[in-house]
Design a protein around this motif. Sequence first.
Motif, short mmCIF file in Angstrom:
data_model
loop_
_atom_site.label_atom_id
_atom_site.label_comp_id
_atom_site.label_asym_id
_atom_site.label_seq_id
_atom_site.Cartn_x
_atom_site.Cartn_y
_atom_site.Cartn_z
N UNK A 131 7.24 -26.51 -28.21
CA UNK A 131 8.08 -27.68 -28.51
C UNK A 131 9.06 -27.44 -27.43
N UNK A 132 9.33 -28.61 -26.49
CA UNK A 132 10.32 -28.67 -25.58
C UNK A 132 11.53 -29.30 -26.12
N UNK A 133 12.71 -28.73 -25.64
CA UNK A 133 14.16 -29.33 -26.05
C UNK A 133 13.91 -30.75 -25.92
N UNK A 134 13.26 -31.68 -25.18
CA UNK A 134 13.39 -32.95 -25.07
C UNK A 134 12.41 -33.65 -26.28
N UNK A 135 11.89 -32.59 -27.07
CA UNK A 135 11.20 -33.36 -28.10
C UNK A 135 9.71 -33.42 -28.15
N UNK A 136 9.08 -33.19 -26.76
CA UNK A 136 7.75 -33.42 -26.88
C UNK A 136 7.13 -31.95 -27.34
N UNK A 137 5.69 -32.09 -27.95
CA UNK A 137 5.14 -30.93 -28.23
C UNK A 137 3.85 -31.04 -27.69
N UNK A 138 3.44 -29.79 -27.33
CA UNK A 138 2.13 -29.41 -26.52
C UNK A 138 1.45 -28.64 -27.50
#
Length: 55
Positions: free
Chosen positions: A38-45
């Motif tokens: 989970x990126x701090x921007x809210x995107x999930x990979x």
Amino acid sequence: MIQDLRGANACDADGCDRALTEPQLVFETDAGRREAYECPCGAVTITVARPESSR
């Protein structure tokens, strides 16, 4: 391949280029390993890797 994501690749969400670090969720079964970053921007990979023995 999963190791290649850690720190080497950036988040690919629009306008974000933060590096992926340690996964927040890891799930392993006989079918393979799944990792969620989970990126701090809210995107999930999500990554999925099969065991070496099944390739």
